[in-house]
Design a protein around this motif. Structure first.
Motif, PDB file in Angstrom:
ATOM      1  N   TRP A  20      61.494 -42.243 -25.754  1.00  0.00           N
ATOM      2  CA  TRP A  20      59.902 -43.005 -25.169  1.00  0.00           C
ATOM      3  C   TRP A  20      59.398 -43.038 -26.441  1.00  0.00           C
ATOM      4  CZ3 TRP A  20      60.391 -45.525 -20.189  1.00  0.00           C
ATOM      5  CH2 TRP A  20      61.648 -45.042 -19.706  1.00  0.00           C
TER       6      TRP A  20
ATOM      7  N   SER B  38      54.752 -44.160 -21.478  1.00  0.00           N
ATOM      8  CA  SER B  38      53.976 -44.070 -19.950  1.00  0.00           C
ATOM      9  C   SER B  38      53.031 -44.683 -19.347  1.00  0.00           C
ATOM     10  CB  SER B  38      53.009 -42.499 -20.632  1.00  0.00           C
ATOM     11  OG  SER B  38      54.455 -41.816 -20.852  1.00  0.00           O
TER      12      SER B  38
ATOM     13  N   LEU C 257      55.249 -47.398 -18.343  1.00  0.00           N
ATOM     14  CA  LEU C 257      55.938 -47.389 -16.578  1.00  0.00           C
ATOM     15  C   LEU C 257      55.053 -47.414 -15.423  1.00  0.00           C
ATOM     16  CD1 LEU C 257      58.332 -44.194 -17.878  1.00  0.00           C
ATOM     17  CD2 LEU C 257      59.036 -47.125 -16.915  1.00  0.00           C
TER      18      LEU C 257
ATOM     19  N   SER D 161      58.709 -50.271 -25.349  1.00  0.00           N
ATOM     20  CA  SER D 161      58.929 -48.622 -24.677  1.00  0.00           C
ATOM     21  C   SER D 161      59.379 -47.400 -25.546  1.00  0.00           C
ATOM     22  CB  SER D 161      59.116 -48.962 -23.386  1.00  0.00           C
ATOM     23  OG  SER D 161      57.610 -49.550 -22.713  1.00  0.00           O
TER      24      SER D 161
ATOM     25  N   ARG E 137      58.231 -38.780 -25.216  1.00  0.00           N
ATOM     26  CA  ARG E 137      59.962 -38.434 -24.831  1.00  0.00           C
ATOM     27  C   ARG E 137      60.935 -38.593 -25.198  1.00  0.00           C
ATOM     28  NH1 ARG E 137      57.218 -35.523 -20.076  1.00  0.00           N
ATOM     29  NH2 ARG E 137      59.977 -34.850 -19.470  1.00  0.00           N
TER      30      ARG E 137
ATOM     31  N   SER F  32      64.941 -38.270 -23.202  1.00  0.00           N
ATOM     32  CA  SER F  32      65.473 -38.289 -21.955  1.00  0.00           C
ATOM     33  C   SER F  32      66.837 -38.528 -21.871  1.00  0.00           C
ATOM     34  CB  SER F  32      64.851 -39.854 -20.720  1.00  0.00           C
ATOM     35  OG  SER F  32      64.048 -39.687 -20.535  1.00  0.00           O
TER      36      SER F  32
ATOM     37  N   SER G  25      68.099 -39.173 -16.607  1.00  0.00           N
ATOM     38  CA  SER G  25      66.622 -38.834 -16.225  1.00  0.00           C
ATOM     39  C   SER G  25      65.942 -39.888 -16.716  1.00  0.00           C
ATOM     40  CB  SER G  25      66.131 -37.416 -16.637  1.00  0.00           C
ATOM     41  OG  SER G  25      66.271 -37.629 -18.221  1.00  0.00           O
ATOM     42  N   PHE G  26      66.457 -40.766 -17.216  1.00  0.00           N
ATOM     43  CA  PHE G  26      65.870 -42.222 -18.323  1.00  0.00           C
ATOM     44  C   PHE G  26      66.060 -43.144 -16.509  1.00  0.00           C
ATOM     45  CE2 PHE G  26      67.440 -46.468 -18.907  1.00  0.00           C
ATOM     46  CZ  PHE G  26      66.124 -46.703 -19.507  1.00  0.00           C
TER      47      PHE G  26
ATOM     48  N   SER H  65      63.081 -42.119 -14.086  1.00  0.00           N
ATOM     49  CA  SER H  65      61.740 -42.117 -14.730  1.00  0.00           C
ATOM     50  C   SER H  65      62.293 -43.949 -14.291  1.00  0.00           C
ATOM     51  CB  SER H  65      62.015 -41.926 -16.314  1.00  0.00           C
ATOM     52  OG  SER H  65      62.727 -40.751 -16.641  1.00  0.00           O
TER      53      SER H  65
ATOM     54  N   SER I 224      57.404 -43.184 -13.831  1.00  0.00           N
ATOM     55  CA  SER I 224      56.922 -42.375 -15.243  1.00  0.00           C
ATOM     56  C   SER I 224      58.074 -41.093 -15.727  1.00  0.00           C
ATOM     57  CB  SER I 224      55.573 -41.130 -14.258  1.00  0.00           C
ATOM     58  OG  SER I 224      56.365 -40.034 -13.058  1.00  0.00           O
ATOM     59  N   VAL I 225      58.103 -40.605 -16.655  1.00  0.00           N
ATOM     60  CA  VAL I 225      59.273 -39.955 -17.825  1.00  0.00           C
ATOM     61  C   VAL I 225      58.703 -38.779 -16.195  1.00  0.00           C
ATOM     62  CG1 VAL I 225      59.917 -38.598 -18.987  1.00  0.00           C
ATOM     63  CG2 VAL I 225      58.710 -40.895 -19.254  1.00  0.00           C
TER      64      VAL I 225
END
Length: 535
Positions: free
Chosen positions: A112, A117, A120, A136, A201, A203, A207-208, A211, A216-217
């Motif tokens: 990211w 952030s 997103l 992003s 960040r 991911s 988790s991506f 997110s 949000s991450v």
């Protein structure tokens, strides 16, 4: 305890699977009449066919060095909007979705940018996701599990420990592997330091996806974190010396890993406004595709799962933490906070079978299956090992190796008969699974098969004959997405239950009373005469 829980009638639970070749979703619905989860629909997006402008082959881009393999991060994002549109057209009422979870292809990483952030959290529902997230990512192409370009870095990782490869395995569950995330992060931090510095960040694919849905991450779950060569399996925290090897401030870029049943947030306003999701819809931590397949199959003792997908994998649940650098992996079990899973991965799976299908049976799966049916067990002594990609188990470079009945290696340009080619690739793959599962110490009394090839009866029969064990299949072949839907139900259930002791229950404990509709059927039983040939 489960009968006391108030579950909204008609509640939907979504399970996604962001896999190598496509994005899939399984939708489960709670029936108030039967108090059971029922399969409502499953849908998919194929990257090559439906998003051809990314110019992928098998969902990936291969580098000129034949070792580097990546996927365009924006392609995964565009696929999510496309799949949700398909769900809407298919009659899915998003306002009834109470929880979402899912899986991602293991080991792949997303980087990211510093502005991610903000982007997103301020998405406009009148525009597509991918059009708003163009800037992003500090690294636009995500390294994935098929990459094998980091061998030198892997040897450096192992040199950090007195016991070398076994030292890494004892800490993290696996020796240092090229496809694992640590060596891929280290490669970027060394070869592209500016991009690494611009990364806010990092991911995993799992988790991506979570997110994106949360806006949000969100953290990485411990089930998927175990496939990074970074997580201390005994403490479920990052290993300091491995963090330092990966790159500057890596701990901050990763965040702390979390328990797989955790609620990571509510659905983003983007999805509420664009698709009509209920704002209270919970997003449960996503995990890796193999850990989610373990959950989806709900394996019991003496059972193993075999996933016949882009890669072929063998896996089972265990409570013993005894990693071996020479064979396989140990991961955390996302359905049991105190348990683990063992896994063997064979990179040359469905794409290799597809290659032989195209070369030998006119590109037809039916012809391929017929070829398996009309050839004898053992293929009259003709054996083949087909490695289109550098193999993981056993480690090996690309090549096709054919042996005649006398054990002689044939010239590269000399092939078997078309129908013998089909049987040779399947028998070779199944025999490799048998040999290495025994080396790992797996006791196999029954097999549950999943993945696309699990619907091919003749292939499943060979698998049964080779192992000398019955093979069962479920009605939903995508066990990773199904496992994601079960995770959604489990995470939502324990988060909303008033009894605090419920949080200690395993996923199987919670889900089992609601899943009588998801029974297995025996698809093949072993022909013992054939099994003797393979022994």
């Amino acid at each position: 305890f489960t009968n006391k829980m108030e579950i909204p009638p008609g509640a939907l639970f979504l399970g996604f699977d962001s896999s190598t070749q496509g994005l899939k979703v399984v939708v489960l619905q709670f029936s108030a009449a039967s108090r059971q989860l029922e399969h409502k629909i499953d849908l998919a997006v194929n990257y090559d066919q439906e998003l051809p402008h990314y110019k992928t082959s098998g969902g990936v881009h291969r580098g000129l060095d034949a070792l580097t393999v990546t996927a365009p991060t924006l392609m995964w994002i565009e696929a999510l909007d496309l799949l949700l549109e398909k769900c809407k057209a298919g009659g899915v009422d998003f306002s009834k979705v109470v929880a979402i979870s899912g899986s991602g292809q293991q080991h792949g990483s997303v980087y990211w940018s510093q502005t991610a952030s903000i982007s997103l959290s301020s998405l406009n529902a009148s525009q597509t996701l991918h059009s708003q997230l163009q800037d992003s990512f500090s690294v636009p192409s995500s390294p994935i599990w098929m990459d094998s370009s980091t061998t030198a870095l892997c040897r450096q990782i192992e040199a950090l420990f007195p016991n070398g490869a076994q030292g890494v395995a004892q800490k993290t569950g696996s020796r240092a592997y090229e496809r694992f995330t640590l060596s891929q992060i280290a490669k970027i931090s060394r070869q592209h330091p500016e991009a690494y510095q611009q990364t806010s960040r990092i991911s995993l694919v799992s988790s991506f996806m979570a997110s994106l849905l949360c806006g949000s991450v969100v953290p990485i779950d411990d089930g998927d974190a175990a496939g990074m060569n970074l997580l201390d399996l005994s403490t479920k925290s990052w290993v300091p010396e491995l963090l330092e090897f990966g790159g500057e401030n890596l701990a901050e870029k990763l965040g702390q890993p979390i328990v797989s049943s955790s609620v990571v947030g509510s659905i983003s306003k983007y999805f509420v406004d664009r698709y009509g999701f209920n704002p209270s819809c919970s997003v449960i931590a996503f995990s890796g595709d193999n850990p989610c397949s373990l959950v989806g199959l709900r394996l019991k003792e003496d059972q193993i799962g075999i996933s016949l997908g882009t890669s072929d994998t063998i896996f089972g649940a265990t409570r013993l933490l005894s990693p071996n650098a020479n064979e396989g992996h140990v991961f955390c079990n996302p359905g049991d906070p105190t348990g683990y899973m063992v896994l063997l991965c064979f990179k040359n799976g469905s794409l290799t079978r597809e290659h032989v299908r195209n070369q030998s049976t006119a590109g037809s799966w039916q012809n391929f299956s017929d070829a398996l049916a009309c050839t004898p067990a053992g293929n009259a002594g003709k054996i083949g090992m087909y490695y289109l990609e550098p193999e993981i188990t056993p480690p090996g470079q690309p090549g096709i190796f054919r042996f005649n009945a006398e054990g002689g290696l044939l010239p590269v340009d000399q092939t078997f008969k078309p129908e013998e080619e089909a049987r040779a690739v399947v028998e070779g793959q199944c025999l490799s699974m048998l040999v290495h599962s025994r080396k790992l110490g797996l006791s196999v009394k029954s097999i549950i098969a999943t993945g696309g090839a699990s619907t091919n009866f003749n292939l499943i029969q060979i698998l049964s004959d080779v192992f000398g064990a019955p093979v069962s299949v479920g009605e939903i072949p995508n066990s990773a997405a199904l496992g994601g839907a079960f995770k959604a139900f489990h995470g939502w259930f324990i988060a909303n239950h008033l009894d605090a002791t419920i949080k200690k229950k395993t996923l199987a404990d919670i889900v089992e009373p609601f899943t009588s509709a998801f029974s297995l059927r025996v698809a093949a039983t072993p022909n013992l005469d054939n099994h003797k040939i393979y022994e």
